[in-house]
Design a protein around this motif. Structure first.
Motif, PDB file in Angstrom:
ATOM      1  N   PRO A 275      48.558  41.080  35.282  1.00 42.29           N
ATOM      2  CA  PRO A 275      48.653  40.882  36.726  1.00 42.29           C
ATOM      3  C   PRO A 275      48.050  42.041  37.512  1.00 42.29           C
ATOM      4  CG  PRO A 275      50.731  41.712  35.905  1.00 42.29           C
ATOM      5  CD  PRO A 275      49.832  41.556  34.696  1.00 42.29           C
ATOM      6  N   MET A 276      47.658  41.779  38.730  1.00 39.26           N
ATOM      7  CA  MET A 276      47.239  42.802  39.696  1.00 39.26           C
ATOM      8  C   MET A 276      46.162  43.737  39.146  1.00 39.26           C
ATOM      9  SD  MET A 276      50.977  43.719  41.354  1.00 39.26           S
ATOM     10  CE  MET A 276      51.714  44.097  39.767  1.00 39.26           C
ATOM     11  N   LEU A 277      45.061  43.162  38.728  1.00 41.00           N
ATOM     12  CA  LEU A 277      43.984  43.957  38.139  1.00 41.00           C
ATOM     13  C   LEU A 277      42.717  43.951  39.001  1.00 41.00           C
ATOM     14  CD1 LEU A 277      44.304  42.937  34.368  1.00 41.00           C
ATOM     15  CD2 LEU A 277      45.295  44.914  35.535  1.00 41.00           C
ATOM     16  N   ASP A 278      42.837  43.609  40.275  1.00 41.28           N
ATOM     17  CA  ASP A 278      41.652  43.515  41.134  1.00 41.28           C
ATOM     18  C   ASP A 278      40.871  44.820  41.207  1.00 41.28           C
ATOM     19  OD1 ASP A 278      42.156  40.890  41.638  1.00 41.28           O
ATOM     20  OD2 ASP A 278      43.047  41.198  43.619  1.00 41.28           O
ATOM     21  N   SER A 279      41.556  45.953  41.002  1.00 39.07           N
ATOM     22  CA  SER A 279      40.859  47.241  41.084  1.00 39.07           C
ATOM     23  C   SER A 279      39.792  47.382  40.000  1.00 39.07           C
ATOM     24  CB  SER A 279      41.855  48.401  40.978  1.00 39.07           C
ATOM     25  OG  SER A 279      42.549  48.359  39.743  1.00 39.07           O
ATOM     26  N   LEU A 280      39.916  46.601  38.924  1.00 40.13           N
ATOM     27  CA  LEU A 280      38.923  46.672  37.846  1.00 40.13           C
ATOM     28  C   LEU A 280      37.557  46.140  38.285  1.00 40.13           C
ATOM     29  CD1 LEU A 280      41.072  45.497  34.789  1.00 40.13           C
ATOM     30  CD2 LEU A 280      40.451  47.841  35.420  1.00 40.13           C
ATOM     31  N   ASN A 281      37.525  45.380  39.385  1.00 42.55           N
ATOM     32  CA  ASN A 281      36.246  44.872  39.892  1.00 42.55           C
ATOM     33  C   ASN A 281      35.284  45.998  40.234  1.00 42.55           C
ATOM     34  OD1 ASN A 281      36.671  42.043  39.754  1.00 42.55           O
ATOM     35  ND2 ASN A 281      37.974  42.148  41.570  1.00 42.55           N
ATOM     36  N   ALA A 282      35.820  47.141  40.639  1.00 41.96           N
ATOM     37  CA  ALA A 282      34.962  48.277  41.007  1.00 41.96           C
ATOM     38  C   ALA A 282      34.174  48.780  39.801  1.00 41.96           C
ATOM     39  CB  ALA A 282      35.811  49.404  41.596  1.00 41.96           C
ATOM     40  N   ILE A 283      34.780  48.761  38.619  1.00 40.68           N
ATOM     41  CA  ILE A 283      34.090  49.206  37.407  1.00 40.68           C
ATOM     42  C   ILE A 283      32.980  48.225  37.047  1.00 40.68           C
ATOM     43  CG2 ILE A 283      34.346  49.755  34.958  1.00 40.68           C
ATOM     44  CD1 ILE A 283      37.244  50.518  35.520  1.00 40.68           C
ATOM     45  N   ALA A 284      33.294  46.930  37.115  1.00 43.51           N
ATOM     46  CA  ALA A 284      32.285  45.920  36.795  1.00 43.51           C
ATOM     47  C   ALA A 284      31.116  45.990  37.772  1.00 43.51           C
ATOM     48  CB  ALA A 284      32.919  44.527  36.818  1.00 43.51           C
ATOM     49  N   ALA A 285      31.411  46.145  39.053  1.00 45.84           N
ATOM     50  CA  ALA A 285      30.340  46.212  40.058  1.00 45.84           C
ATOM     51  C   ALA A 285      29.447  47.414  39.808  1.00 45.84           C
ATOM     52  CB  ALA A 285      30.947  46.268  41.458  1.00 45.84           C
ATOM     53  N   ALA A 286      30.042  48.558  39.530  1.00 46.74           N
ATOM     54  CA  ALA A 286      29.254  49.766  39.273  1.00 46.74           C
ATOM     55  C   ALA A 286      28.453  49.629  37.985  1.00 46.74           C
ATOM     56  CB  ALA A 286      30.173  50.983  39.193  1.00 46.74           C
ATOM     57  N   GLY A 287      28.986  48.860  37.041  1.00 44.42           N
ATOM     58  CA  GLY A 287      28.307  48.651  35.761  1.00 44.42           C
ATOM     59  C   GLY A 287      27.279  47.546  35.789  1.00 44.42           C
ATOM     60  N   GLY A 288      27.032  46.979  36.975  1.00 44.71           N
ATOM     61  CA  GLY A 288      25.964  46.002  37.124  1.00 44.71           C
ATOM     62  C   GLY A 288      26.320  44.581  36.755  1.00 44.71           C
ATOM     63  N   THR A 289      27.616  44.273  36.625  1.00 49.62           N
ATOM     64  CA  THR A 289      28.002  42.925  36.192  1.00 49.62           C
ATOM     65  C   THR A 289      28.815  42.170  37.229  1.00 49.62           C
ATOM     66  OG1 THR A 289      29.975  43.780  35.055  1.00 49.62           O
ATOM     67  CG2 THR A 289      27.939  43.591  33.766  1.00 49.62           C
ATOM     68  N   GLY A 290      28.818  42.649  38.460  1.00 51.24           N
ATOM     69  CA  GLY A 290      29.439  41.910  39.555  1.00 51.24           C
ATOM     70  C   GLY A 290      30.931  42.100  39.655  1.00 51.24           C
ATOM     71  N   ARG A 291      31.694  41.230  39.006  1.00 50.91           N
ATOM     72  CA  ARG A 291      33.138  41.266  39.057  1.00 50.91           C
ATOM     73  C   ARG A 291      33.716  41.242  37.646  1.00 50.91           C
ATOM     74  NH1 ARG A 291      35.566  40.111  43.782  1.00 50.91           N
ATOM     75  NH2 ARG A 291      37.394  39.240  42.725  1.00 50.91           N
ATOM     76  N   ALA A 292      34.951  41.741  37.538  1.00 47.46           N
ATOM     77  CA  ALA A 292      35.641  41.689  36.250  1.00 47.46           C
ATOM     78  C   ALA A 292      36.062  40.255  35.939  1.00 47.46           C
ATOM     79  CB  ALA A 292      36.871  42.597  36.290  1.00 47.46           C
ATOM     80  N   PHE A 293      36.187  39.952  34.650  1.00 49.78           N
ATOM     81  CA  PHE A 293      36.734  38.673  34.206  1.00 49.78           C
ATOM     82  C   PHE A 293      38.248  38.854  34.097  1.00 49.78           C
ATOM     83  CE2 PHE A 293      32.377  38.699  32.897  1.00 49.78           C
ATOM     84  CZ  PHE A 293      31.949  37.393  33.052  1.00 49.78           C
ATOM     85  N   LEU A 294      38.980  38.340  35.072  1.00 49.83           N
ATOM     86  CA  LEU A 294      40.426  38.536  35.125  1.00 49.83           C
ATOM     87  C   LEU A 294      41.138  37.267  34.679  1.00 49.83           C
ATOM     88  CD1 LEU A 294      40.695  40.487  38.513  1.00 49.83           C
ATOM     89  CD2 LEU A 294      40.405  41.385  36.184  1.00 49.83           C
ATOM     90  N   VAL A 295      41.961  37.403  33.658  1.00 49.43           N
ATOM     91  CA  VAL A 295      42.659  36.273  33.059  1.00 49.43           C
ATOM     92  C   VAL A 295      44.022  36.106  33.718  1.00 49.43           C
ATOM     93  CG1 VAL A 295      43.704  35.392  30.940  1.00 49.43           C
ATOM     94  CG2 VAL A 295      41.453  36.489  30.873  1.00 49.43           C
ATOM     95  N   ASP A 296      44.311  34.911  34.171  1.00 49.14           N
ATOM     96  CA  ASP A 296      45.607  34.586  34.747  1.00 49.14           C
ATOM     97  C   ASP A 296      46.591  34.355  33.612  1.00 49.14           C
ATOM     98  OD1 ASP A 296      47.813  33.643  36.073  1.00 49.14           O
ATOM     99  OD2 ASP A 296      46.864  31.817  36.849  1.00 49.14           O
ATOM    100  N   THR A 297      47.521  35.279  33.436  1.00 49.33           N
ATOM    101  CA  THR A 297      48.442  35.174  32.300  1.00 49.33           C
ATOM    102  C   THR A 297      49.483  34.082  32.491  1.00 49.33           C
ATOM    103  OG1 THR A 297      49.765  36.963  33.272  1.00 49.33           O
ATOM    104  CG2 THR A 297      48.164  37.560  31.575  1.00 49.33           C
ATOM    105  N   GLY A 298      49.476  33.430  33.658  1.00 46.86           N
ATOM    106  CA  GLY A 298      50.355  32.288  33.855  1.00 46.86           C
ATOM    107  C   GLY A 298      49.728  30.986  33.415  1.00 46.86           C
ATOM    108  N   GLY A 299      48.440  31.030  33.027  1.00 43.41           N
ATOM    109  CA  GLY A 299      47.734  29.834  32.599  1.00 43.41           C
ATOM    110  C   GLY A 299      47.477  29.836  31.107  1.00 43.41           C
ATOM    111  N   ASP A 300      46.477  29.084  30.681  1.00 44.21           N
ATOM    112  CA  ASP A 300      46.109  29.025  29.269  1.00 44.21           C
ATOM    113  C   ASP A 300      45.269  30.266  28.945  1.00 44.21           C
ATOM    114  OD1 ASP A 300      45.028  28.511  26.750  1.00 44.21           O
ATOM    115  OD2 ASP A 300      44.958  26.354  27.085  1.00 44.21           O
ATOM    116  N   VAL A 301      45.930  31.298  28.481  1.00 44.90           N
ATOM    117  CA  VAL A 301      45.282  32.589  28.267  1.00 44.90           C
ATOM    118  C   VAL A 301      44.225  32.508  27.165  1.00 44.90           C
ATOM    119  CG1 VAL A 301      45.649  34.993  27.592  1.00 44.90           C
ATOM    120  CG2 VAL A 301      47.264  33.859  29.127  1.00 44.90           C
TER     121      VAL A 301
END
Length: 408
Positions: A275-301
């Protein structure tokens, strides 16, 4: 007597390989396309935007139309006195190595589902059922063992690690994260070693994000230098924001990812499970890949992780292509042209050459050589539509003077 040369054969290929067409000149004005024989100098074509491949000198008159390339240029001439070949070869995409740096912190033992949303530390009692670690390890093992990943490079490392300079039992030293648990190798040969390494891990400790991502990127850089004919990408998989090491932080980790991208062309993909991992998007953006792939642990993980790994693999495919040697010897780098089509119905478009990555045109795209002129790289604007659209392809015509401006 007039000598007639063979017309260049242009075929359609799926993304993943390039058809290299070696076009020949002749001993007189030889025809490419529909033409009439006669005396005189080979002439260029008529028609809007057609690339007219014509001979020169005394002999047959050039054809009315050459290969139809919308947006192309008229009257491209091949010197009939130059050496040429009449065979075709395929150039392959530069192969990819994925280096996985995987979180094995104590919080990876938190349960999957809404019950685990507030879990940020190892549960006091063992969890019955699926955990972040069980689902992550299951997804990685399945990905590594998938038959369609044969030929892909893969290696793995884990964090945190013990060390002399520790913070709550974990090391904060970058050097301690620069060695892989399983060095990058080619699947399926390395699959068993990676699978065994995943199974051997026992999650514990906090999250040294900066040290682990910097060490992993340093490993990737060294691999890139050692294997220049391949391309390396980092996949950083974690369940949380930094909680270990005093100097840690997402902003500093993002700076490390940006440095690897700009200095070594190594992208960083981020896979977050928790949960609450939106801050990881900054690493992905800086690394040239746009946004992080964030898995909803309430769904089919399991399904989400599998889909994310498949997408990462697809996006990691580069638009770098090796240039094969012709049967006649080295290719003249000033006589190379690149044609692309997007999808089944996309019109073949002549892509102009630029000097380097900095010269890429924001709207028209382009392509450029590596330092040794053995690899063609497509600019992002040209590359992205080909990667995301099925049945796209490239063709390279060799033997005509290179076009030097992107097609707009």
């Amino acid at each position: 007597m007039t000598t007639t040369t063979r017309s260049p054969v242009i075929g359609r290929l799926a993304m993943g390989s390039v058809l290299f067409v070696f076009a020949c000149g002749g001993s007189g004005g030889n025809t490419y396309g529909d033409g009439t024989n006669g005396n005189g100098t080979g002439t260029d074509n008529n028609g809007n935007g057609n690339l007219g491949l014509t001979g020169s000198g005394t002999g047959a008159t050039g054809g009315a139309n050459g290969t139809d390339i919308p947006g192309g240029v008229k009257g491209q001439t091949i010197d009939p006195n130059s050496a040429c070949v009449a065979d075709k070869r395929e150039g392959e995409q530069v192969p990819i190595d994925l280096y996985f740096m995987v979180d094995k912190t104590g919080s990876m033992l938190c349960p999957i589902g809404r019950a685990g949303d507030s879990c940020a530390a190892p549960p006091r009692n063992p969890v019955r059922g699926a955990t972040r670690w069980s689902e992550m390890s299951k997804a990685l093992t399945a990905f590594i063992g998938a038959a369609d990943n044969a030929g892909l490079g893969a290696g793995i490392g884990f964090f945190p690690r013990p060390g002399k300079d520790t913070d709550n039992g974990i090391t904060c030293q970058v050097a301690d994260y620069e060695k892989a648990d399983v060095d990058i190798g080619i699947l399926p040969a390395v699959a068993a070693a990676i699978t065994m390494s995943i199974a051997d891990q026992k999650p514990a400790g906090s999250t040294p994000t900066l040290a682990s991502i910097t060490g992993a990127l340093n490993y990737a850089k060294a691999r890139q230098v050692a294997t220049p004919s391949r391309r390396v990408a980092l996949v950083y998989a974690t369940d949380g924001i930094p909680q270990g090491c005093k100097t840690d932080g997402v902003a500093l980790a993002a700076m490390a990812a940006k440095d690897a991208l700009t200095t070594a062309s190594i992208p960083t993909y981020v896979l977050g499970v928790g949960p609450m991992l939106d801050s990881l998007n900054a690493i992905a953006a800086a690394g040239g890949t746009g946004r992080a792939f964030l898995v909803d642990t309430g769904g089919d993980v399991t399904m989400q992780l599998a889909a994310a790994l498949h997408t990462i693999k697809s996006r990691a495919l580069t638009c770098d292509y090796t240039i094969p040697m012709s049967s006649s010897g080295p290719i003249n780098p000033s006589q190379v042209n690149v044609i692309a089509h997007v999808g089944d119905t996309g019109a073949p478009t002549l892509i102009g050459q630029v000097m380097n990555k900095a010269g890429c045109d924001a709207s028209g795209g382009g392509w450029y050589y590596n330092d040794t002129q053995t690899i063609i790289t497509l600019c992002t604007t040209t590359c992205n539509p080909l990667l995301i659209t099925p049945n796209s392809g490239l063709q390279v015509i060799i033997g005509c003077a290179t076009e030097g401006q992107p097609v707009r």
